[in-house]
Design a protein around this motif. Structure first.
Motif, mmCIF file in Angstrom:
data_model
loop_
_atom_site.group_PDB
_atom_site.id
_atom_site.type_symbol
_atom_site.label_atom_id
_atom_site.label_comp_id
_atom_site.label_asym_id
_atom_site.label_seq_id
_atom_site.Cartn_x
_atom_site.Cartn_y
_atom_site.Cartn_z
ATOM 1 N N ALA A 1 -37.937 17.962 -67.123
ATOM 2 C CA ALA A 1 -36.879 16.993 -66.824
ATOM 3 C C ALA A 1 -36.763 15.905 -67.884
ATOM 4 O O ALA A 1 -35.688 15.388 -68.124
ATOM 5 C CB ALA A 1 -37.124 16.364 -65.451
ATOM 6 N N TRP B 1 -37.843 22.512 -74.432
ATOM 7 C CA TRP B 1 -36.977 22.363 -73.259
ATOM 8 C C TRP B 1 -36.258 23.684 -72.962
ATOM 9 O O TRP B 1 -36.210 24.133 -71.824
ATOM 10 C CB TRP B 1 -35.963 21.226 -73.483
ATOM 11 N N SER C 1 -31.192 14.590 -48.615
ATOM 12 C CA SER C 1 -29.814 15.021 -48.283
ATOM 13 C C SER C 1 -29.735 15.504 -46.841
ATOM 14 O O SER C 1 -28.757 15.213 -46.144
ATOM 15 C CB SER C 1 -29.285 16.114 -49.215
ATOM 16 N N ARG D 1 -29.306 9.097 -68.926
ATOM 17 C CA ARG D 1 -29.532 9.782 -70.204
ATOM 18 C C ARG D 1 -29.832 8.743 -71.284
ATOM 19 O O ARG D 1 -29.689 7.548 -71.062
ATOM 20 C CB ARG D 1 -28.277 10.574 -70.618
ATOM 21 N N GLY E 1 -31.873 23.198 -59.921
ATOM 22 C CA GLY E 1 -32.186 23.507 -58.513
ATOM 23 C C GLY E 1 -30.950 23.571 -57.630
ATOM 24 O O GLY E 1 -31.070 23.707 -56.413
HETATM 25 C C1 HEM Z 1 -30.238 18.122 -53.068
HETATM 26 C C2 HEM Z 1 -31.062 18.482 -53.993
HETATM 27 C C3 HEM Z 1 -31.048 18.027 -55.437
HETATM 28 C C4 HEM Z 1 -30.283 17.072 -56.068
HETATM 29 C C5 HEM Z 1 -29.211 16.182 -55.451
HETATM 30 C C6 HEM Z 1 -30.680 17.046 -57.469
HETATM 31 C C7 HEM Z 1 -30.109 16.221 -58.437
HETATM 32 C C8 HEM Z 1 -30.436 16.256 -59.788
HETATM 33 C C9 HEM Z 1 -29.793 15.464 -60.814
HETATM 34 C C10 HEM Z 1 -28.674 14.459 -60.592
HETATM 35 C C11 HEM Z 1 -30.375 15.765 -61.997
HETATM 36 C C12 HEM Z 1 -30.005 15.191 -63.370
HETATM 37 C C13 HEM Z 1 -28.906 16.069 -63.960
HETATM 38 C C14 HEM Z 1 -28.278 15.590 -65.242
HETATM 39 O O1 HEM Z 1 -28.890 14.845 -66.003
HETATM 40 O O2 HEM Z 1 -27.133 15.981 -65.518
HETATM 41 C C15 HEM Z 1 -31.403 16.748 -61.733
HETATM 42 C C16 HEM Z 1 -32.228 17.310 -62.682
HETATM 43 C C17 HEM Z 1 -33.228 18.204 -62.400
HETATM 44 N N1 HEM Z 1 -33.508 18.786 -61.181
HETATM 45 FE FE1 HEM Z 1 -32.524 18.458 -59.439
HETATM 46 N N2 HEM Z 1 -31.671 17.973 -57.649
HETATM 47 C C18 HEM Z 1 -31.918 18.594 -56.443
HETATM 48 C C19 HEM Z 1 -32.820 19.605 -56.196
HETATM 49 C C20 HEM Z 1 -33.661 20.149 -57.129
HETATM 50 C C21 HEM Z 1 -34.607 21.209 -56.873
HETATM 51 C C22 HEM Z 1 -34.786 21.914 -55.526
HETATM 52 C C23 HEM Z 1 -35.276 21.422 -58.047
HETATM 53 C C24 HEM Z 1 -36.380 22.395 -58.363
HETATM 54 C C25 HEM Z 1 -37.170 22.931 -57.559
HETATM 55 C C26 HEM Z 1 -34.741 20.505 -59.047
HETATM 56 C C27 HEM Z 1 -35.155 20.432 -60.351
HETATM 57 C C28 HEM Z 1 -34.579 19.635 -61.327
HETATM 58 C C29 HEM Z 1 -35.030 19.599 -62.721
HETATM 59 C C30 HEM Z 1 -36.199 20.380 -63.309
HETATM 60 C C31 HEM Z 1 -34.165 18.717 -63.393
HETATM 61 C C32 HEM Z 1 -34.194 18.350 -64.875
HETATM 62 C C33 HEM Z 1 -33.321 19.321 -65.649
HETATM 63 C C34 HEM Z 1 -33.256 19.043 -67.145
HETATM 64 O O3 HEM Z 1 -33.502 17.923 -67.573
HETATM 65 O O4 HEM Z 1 -32.944 19.963 -67.888
HETATM 66 N N3 HEM Z 1 -33.766 19.758 -58.453
HETATM 67 N N4 HEM Z 1 -31.418 17.039 -60.373
#
Ligand code: HEM
Length: 520
Positions: free
Chosen positions: A115, A123, A309, A371, A447
């Motif tokens: 992340a 990455w 959520s 960011r 995710g």
């Molecule tokens: C309702 C559930 C979820 C919401 C609202 C959510 C929301 C977000 C948001 C807003 C970001 C940043 C995106 C961006 O910078 O454009 C993010 C990144 C990320 N999320 Fe989620 N997420 C959720 C569930 C999950 C789940 C279940 C996982 C993994 C098991 C996950 C893994 C990640 C990872 C690894 C990133 C970083 C991606 C990167 O930097 O390349 N998320 N999430």
């Protein structure tokens, strides 16, 4: 003149010059508009409250859809409209494809997480691996039985509480469920990490002045250093134990012994990472810190967000009984009263899906996409300097009457295809910039598919089986139409409700019904 008086006069005149000329200099640099009054050293920090997204929303009313602030020596740019969100996350994505790393983030992600990794080779490798092995459609389907089992455990607990007319802390139980789901998918077993995970997401979102003011860098005025080290020790001990246990198992029995429920050879994500670490020909040399960082990543990114959520959706339905009734009618018509809702029902439950989208609009679990600008960039006439921090205020966009009719009303209808407005086709996967719960572009949440499959089914199963009597802050029990649950938030990287949701569950079906299949 006395030396002391001279020094004081010099200090005072430089302060006055600074206050007068700094905004003029900024305007010459063509930075986005900024509040004129800025204090030496702290900049605009005094204008912020504990909930940053609320403060930014308030400031955007005055300074416009894109504005800048100084947090000490760091320039921050805040975007509050779909137009500027698109400029940042899509049109000029190359300039904003990294994240800010605070002292807490650096330490607690071992400087090796997905992340927070800079956009680049590592990455790309880890994101591809995660999508192929953990979060892609195939893996999500293969882990479906784990999620179902956790949902059933939760329903059984609620049924027990209902029989004894006992209260249950729904917030904690949802958190436990999503922790177990992520943990079983990643590690093959339910590791209890929810306390440390919630503390970590909280500290990631807190404001550490030492990160912004070089003068205070070494001072740690708010005592962050000790909290970070305590958290690091708690998490590192947990994760070391998990990895060492698995290494031992692999040494003794060989990984082929690790079988899935159907008896087929089954490798969870930890096995896959350990295989990569042993593979001399791997594209990237995966080390132990990478594995720890990824476990931290998925626990923090996937636990809190999913449970928050579900809880917000439940709270909004309890506050709006007519919408709850409508949701149940859909479930009763599509699924019936003799079996439980499961993930395969999702596509046939458009009203439940609309409830989830409406929840994301009004209560985005991650209120701002953050960011860092990696190379100076021009957005229309404004210059965004390298290393500026960028905030896309999701929370504010969801509540802006320019994009949403009666924005403060919880109204899932706005996401239905046959609705009278044009929002019927709006999705939450990063293409409709007025609602970005999962962000957008290459750094968008991996995710999203898992969450959009898991959350509607979980909410559907809960409301299919139970009504809830709300237990108020003084222990008073409120029923049906009396219920008005507060919707205040707690500060942090995510935006959970400020109070835990405590309820007495009441079974909807006096005898029989879908819970019978669980032996309740
Ligand atoms: C309702 C559930 C979820 C919401 C609202 C959510 C929301 C977000 C948001 C807003 C970001 C940043 C995106 C961006 O910078 O454009 C993010 C990144 C990320 N999320 Fe989620 N997420 C959720 C569930 C999950 C789940 C279940 C996982 C993994 C098991 C996950 C893994 C990640 C990872 C690894 C990133 C970083 C991606 C990167 O930097 O390349 N998320 N999430």
């Amino acid at each position: 003149m006395e030396p002391l008086l001279l020094a004081f006069t010099l200090f005072l005149s430089s302060l006055i010059c600074y206050i007068i000329f700094q905004p003029i200099l900024n305007r010459h640099k063509n930075l986005p508009p900024s509040p004129l009054f800025k204090l030496p050293i702290i900049g605009h920090m005094h204008m912020l409250g504990p909930l940053l997204h609320h403060s930014f929303d308030r400031l955007s009313q005055k300074y416009g859809p894109i504005f800048s602030l100084n947090f000490g020596s760091v320039l921050c740019v805040v975007a509050s409209t779909p137009h500027y969100a698109k400029q940042i996350l899509q049109i000029n994505e190359h300039a904003f494809n990294c994240r800010n790393e605070s002292t807490a983030i650096k330490r607690l992600t071992y400087e090796a997480s997905l992340a927070f990794a800079p956009y680049g080779e590592y990455w790309r490798f880890i994101k591809k691996l995660s999508m192929n092995e953990l979060l892609g459609s195939r893996s999500i389907s293969s882990f479906q039985h784990l999620r179902l089992q956790e949902t059933h455990n939760l329903l059984k607990l609620f049924a027990d509480k209902a029989k004894n007319y006992e209260a249950v802390n729904v917030t904690q139980e949802l958190l436990k469920l999503s922790n177990n789901v992520i943990s079983k998918m990643m590690l093959g077993e339910a590791e209890e990490a929810r306390d440390v995970v919630r503390d970590v997401t909280e500290i990631f979102g807190e404001f550490n002045v030492s990160d912004f003011i070089w003068l205070f860098k070494k001072l740690d005025l708010q005592g962050f250093g000790k909290r970070i080290e305590d958290l690091f020790m708690r998490f590192d001990t947990l994760v070391e134990r998990i990895i060492s246990k698995r290494e031992e198992l692999r040494k003794n029995k060989g990984r082929k012994e690790n079988k899935g429920e159907q008896g087929a050879e089954f490798r969870d994500f930890l096995d896959i990472l350990l295989d990569c670490a042993e593979d001399q020909n791997s594209e990237i040399k995966v080390q132990r810190v990478h594995i720890k960082a990824l476990i931290m990543d998925f626990f923090t990114a996937g636990t809190d967000t999913t449970s928050i959520s579900t809880e917000w959706a439940l709270v909004e339905l309890m506050n709006n009984p007519s919408l709850l009734q409508k949701a149940r009618e859909e479930i009763d018509n599509v699924v019936g009263k003799n079996r439980l809702v499961d993930e395969s029902d999702g596509p046939n439950l458009p009203y439940i899906q609309a409830i989830i989208k409406e929840t994301f609009r009004l209560h985005p679990p991650v209120p701002m996409v953050t960011r860092r600008c990696v190379t100076q960039c021009k957005i229309e006439n404004y210059v965004i300097p390298e290393n500026s921090l960028i905030f896309v205020n999701n929370w504010a966009m969801g509540r802006n009457s320019a994009y949403w009719d009666k924005p403060l009303e919880f109204n899932p209808e706005r996401f239905l295809k046959n609705s009278t407005n044009s929002n019927g086709v709006i999705d939450v996967r990063g293409q409709n910039f007025q609602i970005l719960p999962f962000g957008s572009g290459r750094r968008m949440c991996p995710g999203v598919t898992l969450a959009m499959q898991e959350v509607p089914a979980l909410l559907g199963a809960i409301i299919q089986c139970f009504d809830f009597n709300f237990v108020g802050p003084k222990g008073e029990i409120l029923k049906g139409g009396d219920i008005v649950i507060d919707v205040n938030e707690r500060p942090g990287l995510t935006a959970p409700r400020v109070h835990d949701l405590v309820c007495v569950p009441v079974e909807r079906f006096a005898c029989g019904g879908p819970l019978q299949s669980l032996g309740c």
